[in-house]
Design a protein around this motif. Structure first.
Motif, mmCIF file in Angstrom:
data_model
loop_
_atom_site.group_PDB
_atom_site.id
_atom_site.type_symbol
_atom_site.label_atom_id
_atom_site.label_comp_id
_atom_site.label_asym_id
_atom_site.label_seq_id
_atom_site.Cartn_x
_atom_site.Cartn_y
_atom_site.Cartn_z
ATOM 1 N N GLU A 1 -8.072 -1.160 -0.916
ATOM 2 C CA GLU A 1 -6.897 -0.398 -1.356
ATOM 3 C C GLU A 1 -6.026 -0.025 -0.162
ATOM 4 O OE1 GLU A 1 -7.165 2.825 -4.181
ATOM 5 O OE2 GLU A 1 -8.987 1.941 -5.016
ATOM 6 N N LEU B 1 -4.054 -3.042 0.904
ATOM 7 C CA LEU B 1 -2.957 -3.315 -0.035
ATOM 8 C C LEU B 1 -1.782 -2.380 0.221
ATOM 9 C CD1 LEU B 1 -4.865 -3.952 -3.381
ATOM 10 C CD2 LEU B 1 -3.482 -5.597 -2.097
ATOM 11 N N GLN C 1 -0.192 -3.569 3.377
ATOM 12 C CA GLN C 1 0.613 -4.771 3.162
ATOM 13 C C GLN C 1 2.003 -4.394 2.656
ATOM 14 O OE1 GLN C 1 -0.501 -7.300 -0.172
ATOM 15 N NE2 GLN C 1 0.009 -9.113 1.051
ATOM 16 N N ASN C 2 2.062 -3.498 1.690
ATOM 17 C CA ASN C 2 3.355 -3.066 1.147
ATOM 18 C C ASN C 2 4.187 -2.346 2.197
ATOM 19 O OD1 ASN C 2 2.813 -4.142 -1.386
ATOM 20 N ND2 ASN C 2 1.853 -2.264 -2.112
ATOM 21 N N TYR D 1 -4.263 -3.478 7.399
ATOM 22 C CA TYR D 1 -3.729 -4.745 6.878
ATOM 23 C C TYR D 1 -3.594 -5.769 8.001
ATOM 24 C CZ TYR D 1 -0.192 -8.131 5.546
ATOM 25 O OH TYR D 1 0.501 -9.312 5.346
#
Length: 134
Positions: free
Chosen positions: A42, A45, A48-49, A129
């Motif tokens: 999580e 993720l 990454q965003n 990330y």
């Protein structure tokens, strides 16, 4: 319009499933094993965003771009130093910080944008990330 989107999504899903199925069958027939698909946590993720929104115009996780590759940065610098660098890189450079000056000079004295809006948790997620690509 909704029908077209549904059809496109269905086509993409069909193609994706068949490519995976075909490549799996080929691998099984040839005796090769496919590497597992990577799974982000999580935190990764989120990272990454955040990376895509704030960093991707100048950085890549695993190769040099306008700025340095970010994979491994969390092991190269102290975390508190990273936070202060990302929050206000110009202040780090102006203070005469040796690491900041080295980065600044290594990248043709290109100024990095300041990101005071990123929390330490956000920065940790971006680094998690980027480190996925080590």
């Amino acid at each position: 319009m909704i029908l077209a989107v549904g059809i496109c999504a269905g086509v993409v899903l069909y193609i994706d499933q068949n490519i995976v199925t075909s490549s799996t069958k080929f691998a099984e027939q040839s005796g090769q094993l496919l590497p597992p698909k990577p799974q982000f946590t999580e935190q990764q993720l989120l990272g990454q965003n955040l990376f895509k929104a704030n960093c991707a115009s100048c950085h890549k996780p695993n190769k040099r771009a306008v700025g340095p590759a970010l994979a491994g940065v969390s092991n190269k610098y102290d975390r508190e130093w990273i936070y202060s660098w990302i929050e206000d890189p110009q202040a780090k450079i102006a203070s005469g910080d040796a690491a900041a000056l080295q980065i600044y000079n290594d990248f043709n004295k290109t100024n990095m944008n300041a990101f005071p809006q990123l929390s330490h948790e956000d920065i940790d997620a971006i680094l998690a990330y980027a480190d996925f690509y080590l």
